[in-house]
Structures are given as structure tokens and as C-alpha cells.
Design an enzyme around this catalytic site. Structure first.
Site, short mmCIF file in Angstrom:
data_model
loop_
_atom_site.label_atom_id
_atom_site.label_comp_id
_atom_site.label_asym_id
_atom_site.label_seq_id
_atom_site.Cartn_x
_atom_site.Cartn_y
_atom_site.Cartn_z
N ASN A 78 0.86 -1.13 -0.15
CA ASN A 78 -0.04 0.01 -0.06
C ASN A 78 0.99 1.33 0.03
O ASN A 78 1.63 1.45 0.93
CB ASN A 78 -1.02 0.03 1.22
CG ASN A 78 -1.82 1.19 1.15
OD1 ASN A 78 -1.46 2.22 0.97
ND2 ASN A 78 -3.03 0.80 1.72
N HIS A 88 0.93 6.30 1.69
CA HIS A 88 1.67 7.41 2.39
C HIS A 88 3.09 8.13 1.61
O HIS A 88 3.45 8.96 2.31
CB HIS A 88 2.10 6.63 3.98
CG HIS A 88 0.84 6.36 4.68
ND1 HIS A 88 -0.22 7.56 4.87
CD2 HIS A 88 0.46 5.34 5.22
CE1 HIS A 88 -1.03 6.96 5.62
NE2 HIS A 88 -0.74 5.70 5.71
N HIS A 111 -5.53 3.65 -2.18
CA HIS A 111 -6.91 4.21 -1.75
C HIS A 111 -7.11 5.63 -1.93
O HIS A 111 -6.45 6.67 -1.53
CB HIS A 111 -6.83 4.16 -0.14
CG HIS A 111 -8.41 4.50 0.48
ND1 HIS A 111 -8.36 4.33 1.94
CD2 HIS A 111 -9.39 4.59 -0.07
CE1 HIS A 111 -9.49 4.74 2.09
NE2 HIS A 111 -10.47 4.83 0.95
N ARG A 131 -9.35 8.05 -1.58
CA ARG A 131 -10.25 8.65 -0.62
C ARG A 131 -11.25 9.90 -1.23
O ARG A 131 -10.57 10.63 -1.78
CB ARG A 131 -9.47 9.21 0.88
CG ARG A 131 -8.68 7.97 1.48
CD ARG A 131 -8.28 8.58 2.69
NE ARG A 131 -9.41 9.06 3.47
CZ ARG A 131 -9.82 8.10 4.54
NH1 ARG A 131 -9.35 7.00 4.87
NH2 ARG A 131 -10.77 8.36 5.45
N ARG A 168 -6.92 13.00 0.48
CA ARG A 168 -5.81 13.45 1.44
C ARG A 168 -4.31 12.96 1.00
O ARG A 168 -3.51 13.27 1.50
CB ARG A 168 -6.11 12.96 2.90
CG ARG A 168 -6.24 11.55 3.38
CD ARG A 168 -6.20 11.09 4.69
NE ARG A 168 -7.55 11.60 5.06
CZ ARG A 168 -8.08 10.87 6.24
NH1 ARG A 168 -7.39 9.93 6.67
NH2 ARG A 168 -9.34 11.13 6.40
N GLU A 188 -8.37 0.59 -3.31
CA GLU A 188 -9.34 0.46 -2.06
C GLU A 188 -10.40 1.69 -2.40
O GLU A 188 -9.95 3.05 -2.59
CB GLU A 188 -8.67 0.63 -0.86
CG GLU A 188 -7.51 -0.43 -0.41
CD GLU A 188 -6.91 0.15 0.81
OE1 GLU A 188 -6.99 1.16 1.41
OE2 GLU A 188 -6.18 -0.95 1.11
N THR A 237 -17.49 -2.03 15.04
CA THR A 237 -16.61 -1.85 16.39
C THR A 237 -15.28 -2.33 16.14
O THR A 237 -14.38 -1.60 16.75
CB THR A 237 -17.24 -2.95 17.59
OG1 THR A 237 -17.46 -4.31 17.03
CG2 THR A 237 -18.50 -2.46 18.11
N GLU A 260 -11.03 -9.03 3.44
CA GLU A 260 -9.71 -8.60 3.86
C GLU A 260 -10.00 -8.53 5.34
O GLU A 260 -10.75 -7.67 5.88
CB GLU A 260 -9.02 -7.37 3.35
CG GLU A 260 -7.93 -6.80 3.99
CD GLU A 260 -6.89 -5.73 3.19
OE1 GLU A 260 -7.08 -5.70 2.11
OE2 GLU A 260 -6.54 -4.88 4.03
N HIS A 281 -3.79 -3.85 7.61
CA HIS A 281 -3.95 -2.66 8.52
C HIS A 281 -3.02 -3.00 9.91
O HIS A 281 -3.24 -3.62 10.62
CB HIS A 281 -5.22 -2.12 9.16
CG HIS A 281 -5.53 -0.88 9.46
ND1 HIS A 281 -5.83 -0.02 8.32
CD2 HIS A 281 -5.50 -0.24 10.50
CE1 HIS A 281 -6.08 1.24 8.87
NE2 HIS A 281 -5.73 1.06 10.18
N1 PXP Z 1 -5.56 -2.73 4.15
C1 PXP Z 1 -6.58 -1.69 4.27
C2 PXP Z 1 -8.02 -2.20 3.71
C3 PXP Z 1 -6.40 -0.46 4.55
O1 PXP Z 1 -7.27 0.72 4.42
C4 PXP Z 1 -4.96 0.16 4.86
C5 PXP Z 1 -4.64 1.20 5.08
O2 PXP Z 1 -4.82 2.34 4.26
C6 PXP Z 1 -3.95 -0.92 4.77
C7 PXP Z 1 -4.61 -2.28 4.39
C8 PXP Z 1 -2.67 -0.70 5.15
O3 PXP Z 1 -2.43 -0.41 6.49
P1 PXP Z 1 -1.16 -0.02 7.08
O4 PXP Z 1 -0.80 1.42 5.99
O5 PXP Z 1 -1.16 0.44 8.35
O6 PXP Z 1 -0.12 -1.06 6.90
#
Ligand code: PXP
Length: 252
Positions: free
Chosen positions: A12, A15, A55, A57, A61, A82, A113, A163, A203
Site C-alpha cells: 500500500n 503514504h 486508496h 479517498r 488526502r 481501495e 466496532t 480482507e 492494517h
Molecule cells: N488494508 C486496508 C483495507 C487499508 O485501508 C489499509 C490502510 O490504508 C491497509 C491495509 C494498510 O494499513 P497500514 O498502512 O497500516 O499498513
């Protein structure tokens, strides 16, 4: 250790875009400025990433629509988009036709939750989205918590993949709750497999807690972002991805 083919690594790269936008948001340079998510994706693929996850969004962002089209055009890329279950994003995906789509919550009302998509609470909306995205040839996954009732609702949508949200476990890492969270994930993976899903997870997974995550049963793919982009600042994207890939390879 489980036997079988290695668990796939979806990198991913959101960032990389977060860092770029921190300096260049709102300028005409934004898409072409550093660091380039496109270059990051190329490096990740060269290091053995099995897929690139982004992703888009609603608040834009980090990743911008232009990033998505540029990355989708990389030769050999397996793109996992995503996205939220909104008409605008469905229309975007219909133009893009990504190999994979992961439906994620963006607004508070859509979250369970455990932080995953509340599939049980919006079954018809999610099912309709799955149907439209499957019709364009995308493999659809649902980002959900490990709760049995969400998994059972997910089955009704006809999505082939889930996932499992590993965020609560990641947040509990090195605390007394971690073992309990890991057990919940384990049961969720087992239930998902019994229901016939392809089982992904993601995540908050990092170079440290990955060792516990890799013990989960039936994993097909892990989607990992923040830790890889962070490590890339120290050692470069190619090495950061190769190090994570080595963990996944060692697990099977
Ligand atoms: N999977 C999904 C569905 C996510 O939304 C994210 C965060 O964007 C990740 C995986 C990756 O999470 P992380 O950046 O904490 O590794």
C-alpha cells in the site's frame, strides 16, 4: 509454519502520497512532486511486490485520481483499488477497471466496532456495489472485522474475498490484549475459509508484529503500507519491500 505457496504481498503506497501532499497539496506541482507514488510503485514491483494497493479517498488526502491512472498503466501491475461504496467511486472504478477492488468504510456510520466495513448494517448497498464491480471484471474484497456475523453477511454479498482488519491486534501489540486479539483474528480467518472466501488481511502490520500475523491460517495476501513507506525513508523502497517479502517467503 504452514506449507503451500508464499503469502502474497500487496504494498500500500498511500503514504508516499501523504508525504508529497504534506508539502505540495494545492499547488500545480502536486502530482509531479516528490516523493512520487508512481516511482514508489515501480520500486515495490522491482522488489517483488505481488500487487500495488492504493486508496482513493473522497477527501483526496493522499492519492489523487491522476496517481491512480498513472499507476494503473504500469506494465505488469496488479492494482488493488481501495474505495468507499459511493456512486462517484463506483463510476471511477468502472472507468479504471482495476484487477482488484477492496471496499472500505470512509464515514463513521459505515464502521463496525472492529473498524471494518459494516456489511451487515448495509447489506443491500454493499451487495449492489459488489455486483457492479464484479461485472467489470474486478475481484472484489470486503475489508471487515473478524466477527462471525460480518463474515456471514459478507457471504451474502457474493464477494469472493475478505480482507480481515488487523488494526485492533496491531494497536494491542505488546500489551496483555494482544493474544486475545490474535485469537479473534485466527477464528475469523478460520470462519472466512469455511465460508469459502479467499482470506486477505491488513492494517497496522509492521516488521515486528508480522511474525505473529504470519501464524494466522489460510492467508492469501497481506496488504501492508505504513511500515514499508516508513522503512523506505531509511533504506529505500526497494530494500524495504524486499525485507517484508522475505518475511512472507520465510513463513511457508
Ligand atoms: N488494508 C486496508 C483495507 C487499508 O485501508 C489499509 C490502510 O490504508 C491497509 C491495509 C494498510 O494499513 P497500514 O498502512 O497500516 O499498513
Amino acid at each position: 509454519m504452514q506449507s503451500g505457496r508464499p503469502i502474497l504481498l500487496g504494498v500500500n503506497i498511500d503514504h508516499a502520497a501523504t508525504l508529497r501532499q504534506a508539502r505540495y497539496r494545492g499547488t500545480h506541482l502536486s502530482i509531479h512532486a516528490e516523493p512520487s507514488p508512481l516511482a514508489f510503485a515501480r520500486e515495490a514491483m522491482a522488489a517483488g511486490a505481488d500487487g500495488i494497493t492504493i486508496h482513493l479517498r473522497e477527501d483526496r488526502r493522499h492519492i489523487q485520481p491522476e496517481d491512480v491512472f498513472a499507476i494503473a498503466a504500469l506494465p505488469g501491475v496488479r492494482l488493488n483499488l481501495e474505495m468507499a461504496c459511493t456512486p462517484a467511486m463506483i463510476e471511477f472504478a468502472q472507468k479504471l477497471k482495476p484487477a482488484a477492488v477492496c471496499l472500505v468504510p470512509e464515514s463513521r456510520e459505515e464502521v463496525t466496532t472492529e473498524g471494518g466495513l459494516d456489511v451487515a448494517g448495509q447489506l443491500s448497498r454493499v451487495s449492489e456495489t459488489v455486483k457492479m464491480l464484479s461485472a467489470i471484471g474486478s475481484e472484489v474484497s470486503l475489508f471487515i472485522g473478524a466477527e462471525a456475523h460480518q463474515l456471514e453477511a459478507a457471504k451474502k454479498t457474493k464477494a469472493p474475498v475478505v480482507e480481515i482488519h488487523t488494526g485492533a491486534f496491531a494497536n494491542a501489540w505488546q500489551s496483555p490484549q494482544a493474544a486475545e486479539e490474535l485469537e479473534r483474528l485466527k477464528q475469523g480467518c478460520e470462519r472466512a475459509h469455511q465460508l469459502g472466501f479467499i482470506v486477505n488481511a491488513g492494517h497496522g502490520i509492521n516488521y515486528d508484529n508480522i511474525k505473529a500475523i504470519l501464524a494466522l491460517p489460510h492467508l492469501n495476501e497481506l496488504n501492508i503500507g505504513h511500515t514499508i513507506v516508513s522503512r523506505a525513508l531509511m533504506v529505500g523502497a526497494r530494500q524495504a519491500v524486499a525485507e517484508m517479502k522475505a518475511h512472507l517467503r520465510a513463513a511457508r
